[in-house]
Design a protein around this motif. Structure first.
Motif, mmCIF file in Angstrom:
data_model
loop_
_atom_site.group_PDB
_atom_site.id
_atom_site.type_symbol
_atom_site.label_atom_id
_atom_site.label_comp_id
_atom_site.label_asym_id
_atom_site.label_seq_id
_atom_site.Cartn_x
_atom_site.Cartn_y
_atom_site.Cartn_z
ATOM 1 N N GLU A 220 3.058 9.826 10.845
ATOM 2 C CA GLU A 220 2.978 8.498 11.311
ATOM 3 C C GLU A 220 1.450 8.004 12.283
ATOM 4 N N ALA A 221 1.135 9.172 12.668
ATOM 5 C CA ALA A 221 -0.335 8.889 13.331
ATOM 6 C C ALA A 221 -1.322 8.684 12.188
ATOM 7 N N ALA A 222 -1.335 9.275 11.031
ATOM 8 C CA ALA A 222 -2.185 9.261 10.119
ATOM 9 C C ALA A 222 -2.049 7.566 9.469
ATOM 10 N N ILE A 223 -0.822 7.266 9.008
ATOM 11 C CA ILE A 223 -0.784 6.002 8.743
ATOM 12 C C ILE A 223 -1.165 4.907 9.809
ATOM 13 N N ALA A 224 -1.078 5.019 10.904
ATOM 14 C CA ALA A 224 -1.748 4.317 12.031
ATOM 15 C C ALA A 224 -3.191 4.176 11.904
ATOM 16 N N GLN A 225 -3.785 5.398 11.544
ATOM 17 C CA GLN A 225 -5.277 5.435 11.578
ATOM 18 C C GLN A 225 -5.765 5.172 10.333
ATOM 19 N N ALA A 226 -5.052 5.283 9.318
ATOM 20 C CA ALA A 226 -5.805 5.014 7.976
ATOM 21 C C ALA A 226 -6.302 3.496 7.928
ATOM 22 N N GLU A 227 -7.595 3.625 7.379
ATOM 23 C CA GLU A 227 -8.431 2.358 7.302
ATOM 24 C C GLU A 227 -8.204 1.570 6.196
ATOM 25 N N SER A 228 -7.988 1.865 5.002
ATOM 26 C CA SER A 228 -7.736 0.874 3.924
ATOM 27 C C SER A 228 -6.341 0.659 3.517
ATOM 28 N N GLU A 229 -5.844 -0.170 2.816
ATOM 29 C CA GLU A 229 -4.650 -0.411 2.546
ATOM 30 C C GLU A 229 -4.077 0.711 1.434
ATOM 31 N N GLU A 230 -4.974 1.124 0.649
ATOM 32 C CA GLU A 230 -4.740 1.982 -0.597
ATOM 33 C C GLU A 230 -4.252 3.210 0.304
ATOM 34 N N THR A 231 -4.812 3.675 1.191
ATOM 35 C CA THR A 231 -4.650 4.980 2.026
ATOM 36 C C THR A 231 -3.430 4.858 2.571
ATOM 37 N N LYS A 232 -3.134 3.864 3.093
ATOM 38 C CA LYS A 232 -1.759 3.555 3.958
ATOM 39 C C LYS A 232 -0.550 3.621 2.908
ATOM 40 N N GLU A 233 -0.758 2.950 1.856
ATOM 41 C CA GLU A 233 0.271 2.881 0.771
ATOM 42 C C GLU A 233 0.547 4.432 0.124
ATOM 43 N N ARG A 234 -0.677 5.253 0.169
ATOM 44 C CA ARG A 234 -0.444 6.697 -0.310
ATOM 45 C C ARG A 234 0.270 7.520 0.698
ATOM 46 N N LEU A 235 -0.042 7.130 1.981
ATOM 47 C CA LEU A 235 0.628 7.853 3.003
ATOM 48 C C LEU A 235 1.966 7.736 2.948
ATOM 49 N N PHE A 236 2.298 6.316 2.905
ATOM 50 C CA PHE A 236 3.935 5.807 2.879
ATOM 51 C C PHE A 236 4.667 6.515 1.798
ATOM 52 N N ASN A 294 7.066 -2.048 3.512
ATOM 53 C CA ASN A 294 7.242 -3.378 2.925
ATOM 54 C C ASN A 294 6.677 -4.512 4.052
ATOM 55 N N GLU A 295 6.996 -4.065 5.460
ATOM 56 C CA GLU A 295 6.237 -5.069 6.125
ATOM 57 C C GLU A 295 4.757 -5.025 6.074
ATOM 58 N N ASN A 296 4.244 -3.825 5.852
ATOM 59 C CA ASN A 296 2.731 -3.916 5.750
ATOM 60 C C ASN A 296 2.113 -4.642 4.529
ATOM 61 N N MET A 297 3.187 -4.515 3.450
ATOM 62 C CA MET A 297 2.807 -5.210 2.011
ATOM 63 C C MET A 297 3.031 -6.679 2.602
ATOM 64 N N ALA A 298 3.847 -6.952 3.274
ATOM 65 C CA ALA A 298 3.985 -8.491 3.367
ATOM 66 C C ALA A 298 2.643 -9.042 4.412
ATOM 67 N N LYS A 299 2.297 -8.459 4.999
ATOM 68 C CA LYS A 299 1.167 -8.672 6.002
ATOM 69 C C LYS A 299 -0.055 -8.798 5.155
ATOM 70 N N LEU A 305 -2.369 -14.874 0.802
ATOM 71 C CA LEU A 305 -2.087 -16.350 0.817
ATOM 72 C C LEU A 305 -2.887 -17.259 1.720
ATOM 73 N N LEU A 306 -3.365 -16.868 2.632
ATOM 74 C CA LEU A 306 -4.090 -17.940 3.567
ATOM 75 C C LEU A 306 -5.620 -17.790 2.992
ATOM 76 N N GLN A 307 -6.260 -16.828 2.532
ATOM 77 C CA GLN A 307 -7.371 -16.762 2.105
ATOM 78 C C GLN A 307 -7.751 -16.905 0.606
ATOM 79 N N GLN A 308 -6.737 -17.436 -0.205
ATOM 80 C CA GLN A 308 -6.875 -17.495 -1.553
ATOM 81 C C GLN A 308 -7.684 -18.737 -1.943
#
Length: 525
Positions: A220-236, A294-299, A305-308
């Protein structure tokens, strides 16, 4: 290399270094042996005997690299190429020693390689320095792993940090690092005997479950400290995989013949056994992690969606429907949490999940309304916005006792503010669209699906006139009545007596030879 009938290998020597492509021959031989070794590394997971072939190919790669380094000592080669050849040889040598578990020799080779690349990075331009810095980052985890095996206990923490920053390791170190982390947790798991959850303490006797629970906080700490979305997804994904393995280990203990005995303890009706409660706890962790993922993916989708850019057709842009699907999955996970055995009497848990359900229902309704706005269904979108406000107000009024557990959820006040602004925009768009609709309706009544040839006197914007299906005239043309050709029926013809006409006919006279002769000479009368 010989003639057309026979191959004769020709060794590359310093005398042949008139063209730099001769060095590429040796380099390609080394790269071919190394790449084949990496392929065998993957296959050796299921076929252990291929490890011998792997070591053979690595030795061959080192041999070619040493030959390359020897050739680069020539005066015809510049200093930069000489250093790169030395670093390349040191790297391949370190990889070979790494596989042989000769940690001291491996760390010496890796340090030599790292030193050369750091010097090259400081000697050239910024663009070239980036390439050398990347090589240094790739080598650093191998150096720390060798240091750990030599006896440096602090290296494990640095390896974990490198693992987070780089988003995962590759090559020979990947499996070894994961095995090292598991081994470290297994040593700590020997002292773990129980776990407490929602006021109940249960013993933990399964080693795989102990290892997972010990690493839960670190994950959980590693997920919170992950910098990129790819790293977060891999840790999840890694955490969910470990959780599924732990749940499977508990299920194997819950034998079918013991299920009824384990489910109900003697003298405690309605209370599940420790093993079943542990299963519920692990399932809770799995579903909660899936919700966070899923909530992280939604964010991320909301931000996209706002920046497209509306004109960007290079890739598929996100849509509100994608977010609706994610929130549907989250709501399904919450329903499964409500059905966990052993928590039927926990009113606080039920109430907390009820509030979380309202939060995600509010966001789901919001994006359903957004999808209706895109297709200009204003009344449906307005009703859904009102429902979002209803859910948000219920959460705001009832969340006093659960502020600590709901702090990680999306902010309701921010959603309320956004919905109010969207409602104003929706009402304005609906009014503008209504006026446009009346104008188009008037023009369509004038048009009335008539072709252009019948409405020259009326101005009407008709985009279909510039298409291939333009309605210009009636085709095929309609039938029109025309007068019939007159027919005369002479009924009196059979009763009419016509006058004789013999006197009007030419009379034929008989003539003999004389007449014939006269006719020849043109004297016939």
């Amino acid at each position: 290399m010989g003639n057309r009938h026979k191959f004769t290998g020709k060794k590359v020597t310093e005398d042949l270094l008139t063209d730099n492509r001769y060095l590429l021959l040796i380099l390609m031989d080394a790269e071919r042996a190394w790449s084949y070794a990496m392929q065998l590394k993957q296959e050796a997971n299921t076929e252990p005997r291929k490890r011998f072939h792997l070591l053979s190919r690595l030795r061959k790669a080192v041999k070619h690299a040493e030959e390359l380094e020897r050739l680069c000592e020539s005066n015809r080669v510049d200093a930069k190429t000489k250093l790169e050849a030395q670093a390349y040889t040191a790297y391949l040598s370190g990889m070979l020693r790494f596989e042989h578990q000769e940690w001291k020799a491996a760390i010496e080779a890796f340090n030599k390689c790292k030193t050369i690349y750091e010097k090259l990075a400081s000697a050239f331009t910024e663009e070239q320095a980036v390439l050398y810095s990347q090589r240094v980052e790739e080598i650093s985890p191998n150096i720390r792993y060798c240091a750990y095996n030599i006896g440096d206990q602090s290296a494990i923490n640095e390896l974990m940090q490198m693992r987070l920053r780089s988003g995962g390791t590759e090559g020979l170190l990947a499996e070894k690092l994961e095995a090292l982390i598991t081994q470290t947790r297994a040593k700590q798991a020997a002292t773990m005997s129980e776990v407490e959850w929602r006021g109940r303490t249960v013993p933990v006797k399964i080693d795989k479950v102990r290892i997972f629970l010990l690493g839960l906080a670190d994950n959980e700490a590693a997920i919170a400290q992950a910098e990129s979305e790819e790293t977060k997804e891999r840790l999840f994904e890694s955490m969910l995989s470990e959780c599924r393995d732990a749940i499977q280990a508990v299920r194997e203990e819950l034998k079918p013949d013991q299920k009824q005995r384990d489910y109900s303890l003697e003298g405690e009706s309605g209370k599940v056994s420790n093993l079943q409660y542990l299963h519920s706890y692990l399932t809770y962790i799995k579903l909660s992690t899936a919700i966070k993922r899923n909530e992280n993916m939604a964010k991320g989708l909301q931000k996209a969606l706002l920046q497209q850019q509306p004109d960007d057709d290079s890739k598929r842009s996100p849509r509100p429907q994608d977010l609706i699907r994610l929130y549907d999955i989250i709501l399904q996970n919450l329903v499964e949490l409500l059905q966990l055995p052993g928590l039927e009497e926990d009113r606080a848990f039920q109430r907390e999940l009820g509030l979380k359900t309202l939060v995600y229902k509010a966001y789901r309704c919001f994006f359903i309304a957004q999808s209706y706005v895109l297709v200009k269904k204003w009344s449906e979108a307005l009703v859904l916005y009102d429902r979002v406000l209803k859910y948000a107000n219920e959460v705001s009024s009832d969340s006093g006792a659960f502020k600590s557990s709901l702090k990680d959820l999306p902010d309701m006040q921010e959603l309320i503010t956004q919905v109010k602004s969207e409602k104003c925009s929706l009402q304005a768009a609906a009014i503008l669209d209504a006026s446009d609709f009346h104008q188009t309706e008037t023009s369509s009544q004038v048009k009335d699906n008539k072709p252009l040839v019948e409405r020259f006197e009326t101005f009407c914007l008709d985009p279909s006139l510039v298409t291939k299906q333009a309605s210009l005239v009636h085709f095929p043309p309609v039938f029109q009545p025309i007068p019939c050709k007159p027919l005369f029926f002479d009924l009196a013809l059979n009763h009419v007596a016509f006058p004789p006409l013999e006197d009007k006919l030419e009379q034929k006279t008989k003539s003999g030879l004389t007449g014939y002769i006269k006719g020849i000479f043109g004297f016939r009368s």
